[in-house]
Motif scaffolding. Structure first.
Motif, PDB file in Angstrom:
ATOM      1  N   TYR A   2      10.040 -56.606  28.321  1.00  0.00           N
ATOM      2  CA  TYR A   2      10.258 -58.004  28.662  1.00  0.00           C
ATOM      3  C   TYR A   2      10.674 -58.043  30.124  1.00  0.00           C
ATOM      4  O   TYR A   2      10.696 -57.015  30.789  1.00  0.00           O
ATOM      5  CB  TYR A   2      11.296 -58.654  27.739  1.00  0.00           C
ATOM      6  N   TYR A   3      10.977 -59.223  30.650  1.00  0.00           N
ATOM      7  CA  TYR A   3      11.238 -59.372  32.074  1.00  0.00           C
ATOM      8  C   TYR A   3      12.602 -60.000  32.329  1.00  0.00           C
ATOM      9  O   TYR A   3      13.057 -60.843  31.556  1.00  0.00           O
ATOM     10  CB  TYR A   3      10.145 -60.228  32.727  1.00  0.00           C
ATOM     11  N   ALA A   4      13.213 -59.576  33.430  1.00  0.00           N
ATOM     12  CA  ALA A   4      14.494 -60.123  33.859  1.00  0.00           C
ATOM     13  C   ALA A   4      14.301 -60.784  35.224  1.00  0.00           C
ATOM     14  O   ALA A   4      13.713 -60.184  36.129  1.00  0.00           O
ATOM     15  CB  ALA A   4      15.535 -59.012  33.967  1.00  0.00           C
ATOM     16  N   TYR A  53      16.191 -63.795  30.886  1.00  0.00           N
ATOM     17  CA  TYR A  53      15.241 -62.866  30.276  1.00  0.00           C
ATOM     18  C   TYR A  53      14.077 -63.654  29.680  1.00  0.00           C
ATOM     19  O   TYR A  53      14.281 -64.690  29.032  1.00  0.00           O
ATOM     20  CB  TYR A  53      15.936 -62.040  29.191  1.00  0.00           C
TER      21      TYR A  53
END
Length: 99
Positions: A2-4, A53
């Motif tokens: 996933y991305y932050a 997130y």
């Protein structure tokens, strides 16, 4: 994975509507497709870090382009932040204790 989105900033003095807008942005982000969560901290000297997130880069792009979020960005650049940085990172692994 996933991305932050890591948003670090140095605030100006005073509130000038910042707290209300910050609360609204957290509420609005939570309603967006792909949103996974948020963590935030700010020190007494005004330096803060907020990490949101997201499940995809598309979700991040959509959040960045959201009309109400764009208004908050404009206010931030004009009156709330002396300096800010935005970093986007892919999270391949995360671990820790959970209570």
């Amino acid at each position: 994975p996933y991305y932050a989105v890591i948003f670090s900033s140095q605030r100006t003095h005073g509130d000038a509507g910042y707290a209300q807008m910050a609360d609204r942005m957290v509420e609005l982000a939570a309603a967006q497709h792909g949103y996974l969560g948020i963590e935030s901290a700010r020190g007494e000297a005004g330096f803060g870090i907020t990490v949101s997130y997201w499940d995809s880069l598309d979700a991040i792009r959509n959040w960045r382009a959201h009309a109400e979020h764009r208004i908050a960005q404009e206010y931030g650049m004009k009156q709330w932040y002396l300096h800010y940085e935005i970093r986007i990172a892919r999270v391949d692994r995360a671990y820790g204790t959970h209570q």
